[in-house]
Design a protein around this motif. Structure first.
Motif, PDB file in Angstrom:
ATOM      1  N   THR A  28     -82.679  -0.054  77.077  1.00  4.98           N
ATOM      2  CA  THR A  28     -81.602  -0.132  77.766  1.00  4.98           C
ATOM      3  C   THR A  28     -81.636  -0.929  78.787  1.00  4.98           C
ATOM      4  O   THR A  28     -80.496  -1.716  79.192  1.00  4.98           O
ATOM      5  CB  THR A  28     -81.218   1.475  78.242  1.00  4.98           C
ATOM      6  N   ALA A  72     -76.494  -9.602  70.869  1.00  4.14           N
ATOM      7  CA  ALA A  72     -76.733  -8.706  69.755  1.00  4.14           C
ATOM      8  C   ALA A  72     -77.482  -9.148  68.640  1.00  4.14           C
ATOM      9  O   ALA A  72     -78.729  -8.129  68.249  1.00  4.14           O
ATOM     10  CB  ALA A  72     -75.721  -7.735  69.374  1.00  4.14           C
ATOM     11  N   ALA A 115     -66.878  -6.549  67.243  1.00  2.00           N
ATOM     12  CA  ALA A 115     -67.348  -5.074  67.853  1.00  2.00           C
ATOM     13  C   ALA A 115     -68.192  -4.454  67.038  1.00  2.00           C
ATOM     14  O   ALA A 115     -69.234  -3.785  67.264  1.00  2.00           O
ATOM     15  CB  ALA A 115     -66.118  -4.299  68.269  1.00  2.00           C
ATOM     16  N   ILE A 116     -67.763  -4.473  65.712  1.00  2.00           N
ATOM     17  CA  ILE A 116     -68.863  -3.732  64.673  1.00  2.00           C
ATOM     18  C   ILE A 116     -70.061  -4.178  64.583  1.00  2.00           C
ATOM     19  O   ILE A 116     -71.226  -3.568  64.600  1.00  2.00           O
ATOM     20  CB  ILE A 116     -68.013  -3.744  63.413  1.00  2.00           C
ATOM     21  N   ILE A 148     -71.479  -6.059  66.937  1.00  2.65           N
ATOM     22  CA  ILE A 148     -72.293  -5.844  68.230  1.00  2.65           C
ATOM     23  C   ILE A 148     -72.693  -4.387  68.300  1.00  2.65           C
ATOM     24  O   ILE A 148     -74.171  -4.230  68.426  1.00  2.65           O
ATOM     25  CB  ILE A 148     -71.425  -5.913  69.432  1.00  2.65           C
ATOM     26  N   ILE A 149     -72.133  -3.292  68.072  1.00  2.00           N
ATOM     27  CA  ILE A 149     -72.356  -1.802  67.941  1.00  2.00           C
ATOM     28  C   ILE A 149     -73.460  -1.624  66.948  1.00  2.00           C
ATOM     29  O   ILE A 149     -74.531  -1.052  67.351  1.00  2.00           O
ATOM     30  CB  ILE A 149     -71.007  -1.039  67.638  1.00  2.00           C
ATOM     31  N   ALA A 150     -73.290  -2.356  65.802  1.00  2.00           N
ATOM     32  CA  ALA A 150     -74.334  -2.224  64.624  1.00  2.00           C
ATOM     33  C   ALA A 150     -75.727  -2.583  64.973  1.00  2.00           C
ATOM     34  O   ALA A 150     -76.737  -2.297  64.693  1.00  2.00           O
ATOM     35  CB  ALA A 150     -73.905  -2.716  63.251  1.00  2.00           C
ATOM     36  N   VAL A 152     -76.827  -3.418  68.210  1.00  2.00           N
ATOM     37  CA  VAL A 152     -77.695  -2.689  69.399  1.00  2.00           C
ATOM     38  C   VAL A 152     -78.097  -1.244  68.680  1.00  2.00           C
ATOM     39  O   VAL A 152     -79.184  -1.145  68.968  1.00  2.00           O
ATOM     40  CB  VAL A 152     -76.403  -2.454  70.314  1.00  2.00           C
ATOM     41  N   ALA A 153     -77.191  -0.716  67.691  1.00  2.00           N
ATOM     42  CA  ALA A 153     -77.601   0.693  67.384  1.00  2.00           C
ATOM     43  C   ALA A 153     -79.053   0.502  66.463  1.00  2.00           C
ATOM     44  O   ALA A 153     -80.037   1.250  66.749  1.00  2.00           O
ATOM     45  CB  ALA A 153     -76.634   1.405  66.745  1.00  2.00           C
TER      46      ALA A 153
END
Length: 265
Positions: free
Chosen positions: A119, A173, A243-244, A246-248, A250-251
């Motif tokens: 993080t 990302a 956005a998807i 980036i989120i995917a 990072v997760a």
């Protein structure tokens, strides 16, 4: 928090160099606008000889080229490419460097969790990108007001400038994913260049076909400057896809990093 400041300081020199370079590029190109605005017809005739796909790849729209906003789209395509390389290189190196420099086991023996480490590193990388964009947009705005020959929409100017930031977030990302993948990276820059240029050429290929669906394969085509100039907005479908991603990414980076084996020296 100490990890965050340490990484921010470690990449301070890199951030400064990239920021100065991007600012220099936009100031150089924008300084040409006063002379260009006096002889746009000659430039248009030259550009008409190029295929539409090439003009699109270079961010040139003959209909909007006369205005300062249309002219700004031309250097912005190169600047975005450079910004993507910065973000990809940063995302790839900021995590994988612990393995390359053989300091991973030392770091992970500290009383912090892997989630905390990752993080902090991600926020440091994000902060570096934000700092670069704040300074770049400020410099570009000042330059635009200095060289303008007519009034222009500052809102659209900011929206155009933000396209680099959004593209950088996607490549940042993607860089995280590459860095935690377990690959032994001998040269982070070569990997970053390969990935960025692969997507860039995919974007150029989508221009040759004119099919909208192929734009989804390249982050460079998620933000159409012509669309922004005409509608003063972004295309919602591409914002959602970005956005998807980036989120995917990072997760997935968190999932892989917290479970992977970190080899000791």
């Amino acid at each position: 928090m100490n990890i965050f400041y340490h990484e921010l300081k470690a990449y301070r020199k890199s951030t400064i160099i990239w920021t100065i370079s991007l600012v220099a590029i936009v100031m150089l190109f924008m300084s040409f606008y006063p002379g260009f605005s006096k002889d746009t017809e000659a430039f248009k005739k030259v550009m008409e000889n190029y295929p539409p796909a090439i003009r699109n790849a270079l961010g040139i729209n003959l209909g909007n080229l006369v205005s300062i906003l249309g002219f700004y789209c031309f250097p912005l395509s190169f600047i975005t490419l450079c910004g993507a390389i910065q973000a990809m290189n940063l995302g790839t190196s900021i995590i994988s460097k612990e393995v390359r420099e053989k300091t991973a086991d030392f770091l992970l023996t500290k009383p912090v969790t892997r989630t905390t480490v990752l993080t902090a590193k991600m926020f440091a990388a994000f902060a570096s990108i934000v700092i670069t964009n704040i300074i770049f947009i400020a410099a570009a705005s000042i330059m635009a007001f200095q060289v303008k020959t007519d009034d222009f929409s500052f809102k659209i100017f900011i929206m155009l400038s933000l396209t680099m930031f959004f593209v950088q977030l996607i490549f940042l990302a993607l860089g995280f994913i590459v860095s935690v993948s377990g690959l032994k990276l001998k040269s982070v820059l070569s990997v970053s260049l390969a990935v960025v240029f692969a997507f860039y050429f995919l974007g150029m290929f989508s221009d040759t076909t004119g099919e909208k669906v192929k734009r989804y394969f390249s982050p460079f085509k998620y933000f159409d400057n012509t669309y922004i100039l005409k509608h003063a907005s972004f295309e919602a479908s591409f914002l959602v896809v970005g956005a998807i991603i980036i989120i995917a990414a990072v997760a997935a980076s968190f999932m892989i990093y917290t479970k992977k084996d970190i080899h000791a020296v």
